[in-house]
Design an enzyme around this catalytic site. Structure first.
Site, short mmCIF file in Angstrom:
data_model
loop_
_atom_site.label_atom_id
_atom_site.label_comp_id
_atom_site.label_asym_id
_atom_site.label_seq_id
_atom_site.Cartn_x
_atom_site.Cartn_y
_atom_site.Cartn_z
N GLU A 67 -64.72 -76.06 61.88
CA GLU A 67 -63.52 -75.46 61.45
C GLU A 67 -62.16 -76.69 62.12
O GLU A 67 -61.24 -76.08 62.67
CB GLU A 67 -63.26 -74.05 62.19
CG GLU A 67 -64.10 -73.20 61.61
CD GLU A 67 -64.25 -71.76 62.03
OE1 GLU A 67 -64.42 -71.00 61.21
OE2 GLU A 67 -64.06 -71.66 63.17
N GLU A 84 -72.95 -70.66 59.54
CA GLU A 84 -72.75 -69.23 60.23
C GLU A 84 -72.68 -68.17 59.16
O GLU A 84 -72.22 -68.43 57.84
CB GLU A 84 -71.00 -69.20 60.68
CG GLU A 84 -70.96 -70.22 62.05
CD GLU A 84 -69.39 -69.98 62.48
OE1 GLU A 84 -68.66 -69.00 62.21
OE2 GLU A 84 -69.04 -70.83 62.96
#
Length: 626
Positions: free
Chosen positions: A466, A534
């Site tokens: 991220e 994820e």
């Protein structure tokens, strides 16, 4: 050289006098020490003298001088988090930076290419400081040797002195930092001084979803190196196309005097398969070794060969012995855009795993690690993403032995620099395309690669988490590709910058993508296989829709599974005076503001390692594609 406090403010200063990263091998005086422990290592774990300062201005400036009076210092246990020892503020945050809403900060050089902000962290009101002191004597075997100090994990900015002399500086919290103590070491009465700042410019790229701690949280060791010493070991096992034979190439780096290196490789049953001898110093390469009747490493049969290298001096006196276990396996992304391991389609039944202990935070034990391995095996979990940083050194060997695939993630997350309250706004993203930041993140990739390059369990290098994407992350990908053609590279953040998809990540990686959107991708002539880095966010009563993802495995070969978020809750035991019991407390329960509250509890297990009911779903569905 003198230490400079302004290094905290400069992203281009992240290591000073730090030794180069190298392989994670151990070394011993002889084979008998394999069981008793190496005489070349001395632990400095335990009680240290300690001072806590709320700001850099309040730190004890000259505490590293040998005659400094530290009678008013406290005592703290190492390894351990400063906050869990009763200092500072325990704080859990997901995406924002710890200072958001209190102090205005932007990463250096993001608003102006000539902008470096003096005092950004070196003169900050929120930058707590831990000053540690440890005295030690040298054991007899250490005297006259080159002496190295190894910090396996320190959050976040580390300054080191010995006997009043500045030794070095480092920032990467989750890979080991090593420094040469030899010029200033004494036989007795050594005074080691360590200063740890909670924040530096590294904080902008260590914005992981976790409790924000500081301090020396992994082991500290003193290492003695003999007159000739293997400092690096590069093992390249390559199966042939038929997977029945293969070749082995090994290169070592030898420091000190020229030496004779006697190599032996044994199979799992202890039979000698090959041996040879080389002499030299610097880079020493062994002749290519050929293997017939190859045993492959896989989750089903994690077969490991035993390498041993004995190092002799010119008088043929044994100086050290280096053992290492390695495995043969292939990882390929073929023309059909499917990933194969050992000619079999890869299916990831994975989890994201933070290192966690409900009593000690990210200070975890071998017992914790072994328990996690057993839980994975018992529930058909075959892969771990080391979210979002390199794990403790033993974890990789344990995964080799157990047959657990690893996505080895680089210590990088800059979430707060580009996503604010869910909105994408990358105007001051780092590392991005910024010419002042690539050296720091490439160094983190190099450390991740060098320490763990010999582990067959690693099938992916991950560039981080991220952090948006840009030329600096593309440079990280180029580093991994240049150094390793036996693994693939993963990065999810390039999803937001499609113009870079040809240069970043071998897989189409997404987070929490809906099954119907995955189908749309897979049916639209995709260029890369799909992987959920994820998914199935296990907060509360979750995982009810796991079948909808699992059904894609048999229908779409390019769908290669994913990593559930996540393995274990991040919560801490706190004694409740009302009930007189220890209870688990989550984010927001420590009077911290801001916080992301119970978002710290997304695990398949509670923080005490008790499985949640959702683990039954995992065991069933992951068991369908072992």
């Amino acid at each position: 050289m003198q230490a400079n406090l302004q290094w905290l403010d400069d992203p281009e200063v992240f290591r000073v006098n730090q030794l180069p990263a190298h392989s994670d091998h151990h070394y011993y005086h002889d084979t008998a020490e394999f069981k008793t422990g190496s005489r070349f290592i001395k632990s400095l774990n335990g009680a240290w003298r300690f001072n806590f300062a709320k700001t850099p201005a309040e730190r004890p400036v000259d505490f590293y001088q040998p005659d400094f009076d530290a009678t008013d210092f406290d005592t703290i246990q190492v390894p351990g988090h400063i906050e869990l020892a009763g200092y500072g503020q325990i704080q859990y945050i997901n995406t924002l930076y710890p200072w958001e809403g209190k102090i205005y900060r932007r990463p250096p050089y993001t608003l102006n290419q000539d902008q470096l902000t003096p005092g950004l962290f070196s003169d900050a009101a929120d930058n707590t400081v831990g000053s540690y002191l440890k005295t030690f004597d040298l054991d007899d075997v250490f005297k006259g040797q080159r002496i190295i100090i190894q910090f396996q994990g320190v959050e976040e900015a580390l300054y080191v002195w010995l006997n009043g002399h500045f030794i070095g500086y480092s920032e990467d919290s989750f890979t080991p930092s090593e420094f040469d103590l030899t010029p200033y070491i004494q036989d007795q009465g050594n005074v080691l001084a360590v200063r740890v700042y909670k924040h530096s410019t590294a904080a902008f790229i260590e914005d992981q979803d976790m409790f924000r701690f500081s301090g020396i949280f992994r082991d500290v060791n003193i290492l003695a190196e003999p007159a000739s010493h293997i400092t690096d070991l590069d093992i390249r096992p390559v199966p042939n196309a038929n997977l029945k034979s293969g070749e082995l190439n090994i290169t070592t780096k030898v420091t000190g005097e020229p030496a004779t290196l006697a190599l032996t490789v044994k199979d799992h049953d202890g039979r000698v398969l090959t041996s040879q001898t080389q002499t030299g110093s610097g880079s020493v390469t062994f002749d290519t070794m050929l293997f017939d009747q190859l045993h492959l490493w896989s989750p089903q049969t994690p077969y490991l060969y035993q390498l041993t290298i004995e190092v002799y001096d010119a008088d043929h006196q044994l100086l050290e012995v280096v053992p290492y276990q390695f495995g043969f396996r292939t990882v390929e992304l073929r023309d059909d855009k499917v990933i194969y391991v050992n000619n079999k389609r890869l299916v990831i039944n994975g989890v994201n795993r933070h290192e966690w202990n409900a009593h000690t935070g990210r200070v975890i034990s071998m017992a914790d690690m072994r328990a996690d391995i057993q839980t994975m095996l018992a529930n058909n979990i075959n892969a771990d993403r080391t979210c979002h940083y390199p794990d403790q050194l033993p974890w990789y060997q344990l995964c080799d032995e157990a047959g657990i695939y690893l996505m080895a993630e680089t210590n990088l997350e800059s979430h707060g620099s580009w996503q604010k309250m869910g909105a994408i706004e990358p105007s001051y993203n780092v590392p991005g395309d910024n010419p002042h930041w690539p050296a720091a993140v490439i160094d983190r990739a190099r450390s991740n690669y060098e320490w763990f390059k010999n582990h067959p369990s690693i099938i992916f290098w991950s560039l981080g988490n991220e952090s948006y994407a840009g030329e600096d992350i593309a440079a990280m990908q180029a580093f991994y590709k240049e150094h390793d053609d036996s693994r693939l590279v993963h990065y999810e953040g390039v999803f937001y910058t499609p113009e870079l998809k040809d240069r970043i990540s071998d897989v189409e990686s997404r987070m929490y993508e809906k099954p119907q959107n995955i189908v749309a991708y897979l049916e639209d002539n995709p260029t890369k296989p799909f992987l959920n880095c994820e998914y199935m966010h296990d907060m509360g009563n979750s995982l009810g829709g796991m079948q909808s993802y699992n059904d894609l495995i048999d229908k779409y070969p390019m769908y290669q599974g994913g990593f559930i978020w996540d393995f274990i809750d991040q919560a801490l035991f706190v004694h409740d005076p009302i009930t007189d019991q220890d209870v688990l407390r989550y984010g927001g329960d420590f009077d911290e503001r801001h916080s992301d509250y119970a978002f710290s509890g997304n695990g398949l297990m509670f923080a005490d390692r008790t499985p949640k009911p959702a683990m039954q779903e995992v065991k069933y569905y992951y068991g369908l594609h072992k």
